[in-house]
Design a protein around this motif. Structure first.
Motif, short mmCIF file in Angstrom:
data_model
loop_
_atom_site.label_atom_id
_atom_site.label_comp_id
_atom_site.label_asym_id
_atom_site.label_seq_id
_atom_site.Cartn_x
_atom_site.Cartn_y
_atom_site.Cartn_z
N ALA A 239 7.20 61.22 40.14
CA ALA A 239 8.20 62.21 40.00
C ALA A 239 8.92 61.71 38.82
O ALA A 239 9.12 62.41 37.87
N LEU A 240 9.17 60.49 38.79
CA LEU A 240 10.22 59.97 37.62
C LEU A 240 9.34 59.96 36.45
O LEU A 240 9.95 60.39 35.31
N THR A 241 8.07 59.79 36.48
CA THR A 241 7.23 59.77 35.31
C THR A 241 7.10 60.91 34.70
O THR A 241 7.37 61.26 33.42
N VAL B 123 21.21 61.36 25.55
CA VAL B 123 21.64 60.32 26.39
C VAL B 123 21.73 60.87 27.66
O VAL B 123 21.99 61.95 28.12
N LEU B 124 21.48 59.72 28.59
CA LEU B 124 21.60 60.06 30.00
C LEU B 124 22.87 59.49 30.82
O LEU B 124 23.31 58.32 30.38
N VAL B 125 23.16 60.30 31.74
CA VAL B 125 24.37 60.11 32.40
C VAL B 125 24.42 60.06 33.88
O VAL B 125 24.08 61.15 34.39
N ALA C 138 18.78 57.19 36.43
CA ALA C 138 19.05 57.16 34.99
C ALA C 138 18.28 56.04 34.42
O ALA C 138 17.58 56.10 33.30
N LYS C 139 18.66 55.02 34.91
CA LYS C 139 18.04 53.78 34.30
C LYS C 139 16.34 53.54 34.36
O LYS C 139 15.81 53.27 33.39
N ARG C 140 16.00 54.02 35.45
CA ARG C 140 14.64 54.37 35.54
C ARG C 140 13.88 55.34 34.58
O ARG C 140 12.85 54.97 33.86
N LEU D 84 17.10 53.58 47.34
CA LEU D 84 16.41 53.17 45.99
C LEU D 84 16.61 51.52 46.21
O LEU D 84 17.40 50.93 46.88
N THR D 85 15.24 50.88 45.78
CA THR D 85 15.06 49.48 45.92
C THR D 85 16.38 48.79 45.42
O THR D 85 16.94 47.73 46.00
N GLU D 86 16.94 49.14 44.32
CA GLU D 86 18.14 48.42 43.55
C GLU D 86 19.34 48.37 44.45
O GLU D 86 19.95 47.28 44.44
#
Ligand SMILES: O=P(O)(O)OC[C@H]1O[C@H](OP(=O)(O)OP(=O)(O)O)[C@H](O)[C@@H]1O
Ligand SMILES: O=c1cc[nH]c(=O)[nH]1
Length: 221
Positions: free
Chosen positions: A58-60, A77-79, A89-91, A206-208
């Motif tokens: 989905a993110l791809t 820009v992503l927020v 957003a980082k992914r 999420l893994t993080e």
């Protein structure tokens, strides 16, 4: 917010605190949980709707959609909205980099429910912190969050952005749109539409922060 149950780190949003308080035995490793009531607990069922691979796919797709809709990412820009929107957003920025070989700046907004006990107002999300290490002036700002529900968090995020600058436009990317909007807000990029009842709860892990990638739905009553 997060808490530890046994050896398992469990994420808790404001709306999830109650669920976790009563469901200590139905931990997140179970993909589908149907179980009988134990003393002091509600009967709770939990079902996985996205696993690690599905979240990745989905993110791809969202990264490709962002690039296509904006004809590149030069003005983008992503927020991310705390908590899990920041990691998403980082992914997305990582995926955009691997597709376009362009860096996209990532900022953060911390929007939290605010309770005004004195005025007896109902809780409303409000900005309590932000990290915007880039100008949003004349940019296409893409807000990123894990779940879109009433839309009140996004409204607070848009208010916060408009307070610090004048973006050219604001778009919205969410991993899950579960419906039940209370404001006229519609996402531009959707990982998955999940029709829900108001009694259900979506939990994104999420893994993080949670040690695993999964999205689950469960009944709360
Ligand atoms: O559309 P809304 O009704 O505003 O709901 C969506 C918000 O609810 C969740 O955040 P929550 O406030 O539970 O905090 P968390 O992200 O830190 O878990 C979710 O991450 C969204 O930000
Ligand atoms: O179901 C929901 C609703 C709002 N926020 C979530 O994280 N899940």
């Amino acid at each position: 917010m997060s808490m530890t149950i046994g050896n398992t780190a469990v994420s808790c949003s404001k709306r999830q605190d109650f669920f976790y308080a009563v469901s200590k035995k139905s931990l997140i490793n179970d993909q589908t949980i149907g179980r009988s009531k134990t003393a002091g607990e509600e009967l709770l069922e939990e079902k996985e709707i996205l696993d690690e691979k599905a979240i990745g796919r989905a993110l791809t797709r969202l990264a490709h959609e962002v690039i296509e809709r904006n004809e590149g990412v030069d003005s983008v820009v992503l927020v991310g909205i705390k908590t899990r929107g920041i990691y998403l957003a980082k992914r997305l920025a990582d995926r955009i980099k691997s597709i376009e070989n362009k860096d996209v700046a990532v900022g953060e907004l911390d929007i939290t429910l605010y309770r005004d006990d004195l005025k007896q107002k109902t809780d409303e999300p409000e900005l309590i912190g932000s990290i915007l290490p880039m100008s949003i002036e004349s940019k296409t700002v893409i807000l990123v969050d894990d779940v879109l529900y009433t839309g009140r968090t996004i409204r607070a995020a848009m208010d916060a952005l408009m307070d610090v600058g004048r973006p050219q436009r604001i778009q919205l990317a969410v991993l899950i749109d579960r419906g039940h909007r209370e404001l006229p807000i519609r996402p531009d990029y959707i990982g998955k539409n999940v029709p829900t009842s108001k009694e259900e709860q979506i939990a994104v892990q999420l893994t993080e922060i949670d040690g695993m990638d999964t999205v689950t739905i469960r009944a709360t009553s």
